[in-house]
Design a protein around this motif. Structure first.
Motif, PDB file in Angstrom:
ATOM      1  N   UNK A 100     -24.154  -5.401  37.142  1.00 43.11           N
ATOM      2  CA  UNK A 100     -24.129  -5.857  38.538  1.00 43.11           C
ATOM      3  C   UNK A 100     -24.834  -4.858  39.443  1.00 43.11           C
ATOM      4  N   UNK A 101     -24.563  -3.580  39.237  1.00 42.21           N
ATOM      5  CA  UNK A 101     -25.148  -2.554  40.103  1.00 42.21           C
ATOM      6  C   UNK A 101     -26.672  -2.554  40.049  1.00 42.21           C
ATOM      7  N   UNK A 102     -27.215  -2.669  38.832  1.00 43.89           N
ATOM      8  CA  UNK A 102     -28.662  -2.573  38.670  1.00 43.89           C
ATOM      9  C   UNK A 102     -29.396  -3.900  38.820  1.00 43.89           C
ATOM     10  N   UNK A 127     -13.152  -6.731  40.654  1.00 46.38           N
ATOM     11  CA  UNK A 127     -12.858  -7.321  41.959  1.00 46.38           C
ATOM     12  C   UNK A 127     -11.561  -6.756  42.515  1.00 46.38           C
ATOM     13  N   UNK A 128     -10.533  -6.639  41.647  1.00 46.15           N
ATOM     14  CA  UNK A 128      -9.244  -6.120  42.093  1.00 46.15           C
ATOM     15  C   UNK A 128      -9.340  -4.667  42.532  1.00 46.15           C
ATOM     16  N   UNK A 129     -10.310  -3.923  41.985  1.00 45.42           N
ATOM     17  CA  UNK A 129     -10.524  -2.533  42.382  1.00 45.42           C
ATOM     18  C   UNK A 129     -11.495  -2.418  43.555  1.00 45.42           C
ATOM     19  N   UNK A 130     -11.945  -3.575  44.079  1.00 48.18           N
ATOM     20  CA  UNK A 130     -12.855  -3.628  45.226  1.00 48.18           C
ATOM     21  C   UNK A 130     -14.192  -2.948  44.939  1.00 48.18           C
ATOM     22  N   UNK A 147     -22.595 -12.070  42.332  1.00 48.85           N
ATOM     23  CA  UNK A 147     -21.821 -10.848  42.509  1.00 48.85           C
ATOM     24  C   UNK A 147     -22.718  -9.669  42.893  1.00 48.85           C
ATOM     25  N   UNK A 148     -22.155  -8.788  43.711  1.00 55.31           N
ATOM     26  CA  UNK A 148     -22.845  -7.565  44.101  1.00 55.31           C
ATOM     27  C   UNK A 148     -21.813  -6.458  44.270  1.00 55.31           C
ATOM     28  N   UNK A 149     -22.276  -5.241  44.432  1.00 53.08           N
ATOM     29  CA  UNK A 149     -21.361  -4.114  44.599  1.00 53.08           C
ATOM     30  C   UNK A 149     -20.903  -3.981  46.051  1.00 53.08           C
ATOM     31  N   UNK A 150     -19.852  -3.217  46.259  1.00 51.53           N
ATOM     32  CA  UNK A 150     -19.249  -3.040  47.583  1.00 51.53           C
ATOM     33  C   UNK A 150     -19.462  -1.614  48.097  1.00 51.53           C
ATOM     34  N   UNK A 151     -19.011  -1.387  49.321  1.00 52.69           N
ATOM     35  CA  UNK A 151     -19.050  -0.039  49.875  1.00 52.69           C
ATOM     36  C   UNK A 151     -18.118   0.872  49.070  1.00 52.69           C
ATOM     37  N   UNK A 152     -17.002   0.300  48.617  1.00 54.05           N
ATOM     38  CA  UNK A 152     -16.069   1.080  47.809  1.00 54.05           C
ATOM     39  C   UNK A 152     -16.742   1.559  46.519  1.00 54.05           C
ATOM     40  N   UNK A 154     -19.897   2.408  46.254  1.00 51.24           N
ATOM     41  CA  UNK A 154     -20.699   3.573  46.633  1.00 51.24           C
ATOM     42  C   UNK A 154     -19.825   4.816  46.756  1.00 51.24           C
ATOM     43  N   UNK A 155     -18.641   4.647  47.376  1.00 52.97           N
ATOM     44  CA  UNK A 155     -17.737   5.782  47.531  1.00 52.97           C
ATOM     45  C   UNK A 155     -17.225   6.258  46.176  1.00 52.97           C
ATOM     46  N   UNK A 156     -16.914   5.301  45.298  1.00 55.70           N
ATOM     47  CA  UNK A 156     -16.354   5.612  43.980  1.00 55.70           C
ATOM     48  C   UNK A 156     -17.319   6.465  43.163  1.00 55.70           C
ATOM     49  N   UNK A 157     -18.617   6.150  43.292  1.00 55.28           N
ATOM     50  CA  UNK A 157     -19.630   6.872  42.518  1.00 55.28           C
ATOM     51  C   UNK A 157     -20.374   7.929  43.330  1.00 55.28           C
ATOM     52  N   UNK A 158     -19.925   8.148  44.561  1.00 57.95           N
ATOM     53  CA  UNK A 158     -20.531   9.193  45.382  1.00 57.95           C
ATOM     54  C   UNK A 158     -21.971   8.916  45.755  1.00 57.95           C
ATOM     55  N   UNK A 159     -22.275   7.650  46.088  1.00 61.25           N
ATOM     56  CA  UNK A 159     -23.637   7.257  46.447  1.00 61.25           C
ATOM     57  C   UNK A 159     -23.738   6.981  47.943  1.00 61.25           C
ATOM     58  N   UNK A 160     -24.890   7.326  48.525  1.00 60.83           N
ATOM     59  CA  UNK A 160     -25.112   7.018  49.933  1.00 60.83           C
ATOM     60  C   UNK A 160     -25.449   5.550  50.118  1.00 60.83           C
ATOM     61  N   UNK A 161     -26.388   5.067  49.304  1.00 55.99           N
ATOM     62  CA  UNK A 161     -26.775   3.658  49.299  1.00 55.99           C
ATOM     63  C   UNK A 161     -27.010   3.249  47.851  1.00 55.99           C
ATOM     64  N   UNK A 162     -27.196   1.968  47.630  1.00 61.22           N
ATOM     65  CA  UNK A 162     -27.436   1.483  46.271  1.00 61.22           C
ATOM     66  C   UNK A 162     -28.754   2.031  45.726  1.00 61.22           C
ATOM     67  N   UNK A 163     -29.653   2.434  46.624  1.00 57.43           N
ATOM     68  CA  UNK A 163     -30.936   3.000  46.196  1.00 57.43           C
ATOM     69  C   UNK A 163     -30.774   4.374  45.556  1.00 57.43           C
ATOM     70  N   UNK A 164     -29.593   4.973  45.739  1.00 53.37           N
ATOM     71  CA  UNK A 164     -29.340   6.294  45.164  1.00 53.37           C
ATOM     72  C   UNK A 164     -28.889   6.237  43.703  1.00 53.37           C
ATOM     73  N   UNK A 165     -28.800   5.033  43.140  1.00 52.75           N
ATOM     74  CA  UNK A 165     -28.471   4.925  41.721  1.00 52.75           C
ATOM     75  C   UNK A 165     -29.520   5.662  40.890  1.00 52.75           C
TER      76      UNK A 165
END
Length: 211
Positions: A100-102, A127-130, A147-152, A154-165
């Motif tokens: 989903x992330x990529x 989904x339950x983990x947001x 489906x797509x990723x959430x702001x949570x 980004x916080x969970x993986x310490x990313x500023x934006x999805x482009x930081x993957x």
């Protein structure tokens, strides 16, 4: 094959089939027994589970038999499902999250085509983990959820934006899913992930039934 052995085999098959269950015809073909014999074995299993006060039961839903827990125990299953000690991601959930992330936005069917296995349980967990959310509907038959990723996430993986993957390296013989999963694994900084038990699907299935 004697009758006790037949019941034991059918019990194992129902456990492995999970929430999809198995019909009498399919069971008959697998165990090489007449449908009426299989039906007798299933009905006796149902009676034994009830008589012995077991924590499981044999259900018949939409023509298929499946193994399930008891609705009156749902409150305990919820405590297990949402226990803080179960906060880490399983390998199956991490693989699904990587896809989903990529490759977002993406549908459940597309995820399952990539992984080669069902994704409902992993999607429910994420989904339950947001960590993921519905971001739209695909322009296809049935208008499947995208489906797509959430702001949570980004916080969970310490990313500023999805482009930081982390960018996957490009190798002709590389497995994209394996590489993307490893990149998320490294980003999270964990050494290991819990494996999902075969009973987790039954937990969520029975919680939904009780609701």
């Amino acid at each position: 094959m004697d009758f006790p052995a037949l019941k034991s085999i059918i019990e194992g098959l129902l456990f492995l089939s999970g929430e999809e269950g198995l019909g009498v015809k399919q069971l008959s073909e697998i165990v090489d027994q007449r449908p009426e014999v299989v039906t007798d074995a299933l009905e006796e299993l149902k009676r034994e589970y009830t008589k012995q006060g077991r924590g499981l039961q044999i259900l018949k839903i939409a023509g298929n038999y499946q193994m399930g827990t008891l609705p009156e125990h749902a409150v305990y299953f919820e405590k297990l499902a949402y226990s803080p000690s179960r906060s880490s991601l399983s390998q199956a959930a991490l693989e699904t999250l990587s896809i989903i992330a990529y490759r977002q936005p993406i549908t459940r069917v597309e995820i399952e085509e990539i992984r080669g296995v069902k994704a409902e349980r992993a999607l429910h967990t994420l989904t339950s983990k947001d960590l993921i959310e519905e971001v739209g509907r695909a322009d296809a038959i049935g208008r499947p959820i995208l489906y797509g990723t959430t702001k949570a996430f980004l916080d969970y993986f310490g990313l500023g934006t999805i482009k930081d993957l982390p960018e996957p390296s490009v190798f002709e013989d590389a497995d994209p899913l394996e590489e993307e999963t490893q990149l998320l694994f490294s980003k999270l900084g964990q050494n290991m992930f819990e494996e999902e038990s075969s009973g987790e699907a039954l937990v969520d299935n029975e919680i939904n039934k009780a609701e």
